[in-house]
Design an enzyme around this catalytic site. Structure first.
Site: not given
Ligand code: AMP
Length: 281
Positions: A31, A36-37, A149
């Site tokens: 969340g 990126g998400h 990332k």
């Molecule tokens: P998180 O909410 O941080 O657990 O991220 C959820 C998903 O989004 C994971 O697969 C992360 O690798 C991806 N993610 C987070 N930040 C980025 C970003 N800057 N670029 C691409 N994917 C991202």
């Protein structure tokens, strides 16, 4: 967009979609959504009939003294962003729903978790693989989307899917960055304006390493030293690690050859940021 917070309802909805032969794309997140998400969601939307997003701040992947409690949360804002990105089903369970009293089963990928973030965050990947395996069992996705990332996470999950013969495809999307190059992260919110300005050095130092490699440098130690010096020069920043590893076992290499992952982790006060590039010679 349907919003579901319990497993019984989720299974019911997923069962109906599967019966219709719909292809499901899953984007697991913690969340506090950012671009990126959203880039992963757009890919999932384009490549599947049904796009499922999970939002769950997974306590299992946070170590003692880490930021589980402070981790930024904004479910209402996230619902709007996910819906706008075309999410069909948002799953946001409670901790008790995912790990009821007496929970005792964990998934662990060995070796690949013994370097990089696995060293600085013991137990982190065990938490990640356990929750992602559960989400895969619950959502039965045809494709699941993760970001470059978190490079080690992507490699570890690919290993889990292969080793456990999970019947789905992992899609790894590119790292999405702010205009100055800082990798987007929910944790960037913790940075003070001064830290935010300096944080771009992570990516700058990785780009410089790429340029050195393009110019012929092959010694991992030389490249790591340059990154380390660049980051150590930032006031208030503390280098957690800089490492260059192969892309199968994630073992440190002496010389750059074939495909290598260059990864850094840096602490700005309490905030730990990571970034990486994959180079190929
Ligand atoms: P998180 O909410 O941080 O657990 O991220 C959820 C998903 O989004 C994971 O697969 C992360 O690798 C991806 N993610 C987070 N930040 C980025 C970003 N800057 N670029 C691409 N994917 C991202």
């Amino acid at each position: 967009m349907q919003v579901i917070d319990n497993i019984t309802a989720l299974k019911d909805v997923i069962g109906k979609k599967k019966k219709k032969g719909l292809r499901i794309g899953l984007v697991p997140t913690m969340g506090f959504l950012h671009e990126g998400h959203l880039s992963l969601m757009r890919a999932a939307k384009a490549e599947n009939d049904c796009m499922v997003v999970s939002i769950f701040v997974n306590p299992l992947q946070f170590g003692v003294g880490e930021d589980y409690v402070e981790y930024p949360r904004d479910l209402e804002g996230d619902k709007k962003l996910a819906a706008a990105a075309g999410c069909d089903l948002l799953f946001s369970p409670s901790v008790r729903e995912m790990y009821p009293r007496g929970y005792a089963t964990f998934v662990e990928v060995e070796r690949l978790t013994n370097s990089l973030c696995g060293l600085s965050r013991p137990g982190h990947f065990r938490g990640v693989t356990t929750v992602v395996a559960k989400l895969f069992n619950l959502v039965c996705p045809d494709r699941a989307y993760f970001g470059q990332k978190d490079a080690q996470q992507a490699f570890v999950l690919q290993k889990m899917v292969a080793d456990l013969n999970m019947d789905l495809q992992l899609i790894i999307g590119p790292t999405i960055r702010e205009a100055d190059g800082l990798a987007m992260s929910s944790r960037n919110k913790y940075l003070t304006p001064a830290q935010r300005k300096e944080a771009v050095t992570l990516y700058k130092s990785l780009q410089e390493a790429e340029q050195s490699i393009a110019a012929g440098e092959r010694e991992a130690e030389v490249l790591k030293q340059a990154i380390s010096q660049r980051i150590s020069a930032i006031k208030g920043a503390c280098l957690d690690y800089v490492e260059i590893v192969d892309t199968t076992e994630l073992c440190p290499v002496l010389l750059i050859s074939g495909k290598c992952l260059i990864a850094v982790a840096v602490r700005f006060g309490q905030t730990r940021l990571i970034d990486n590039v994959i180079v190929e010679v």
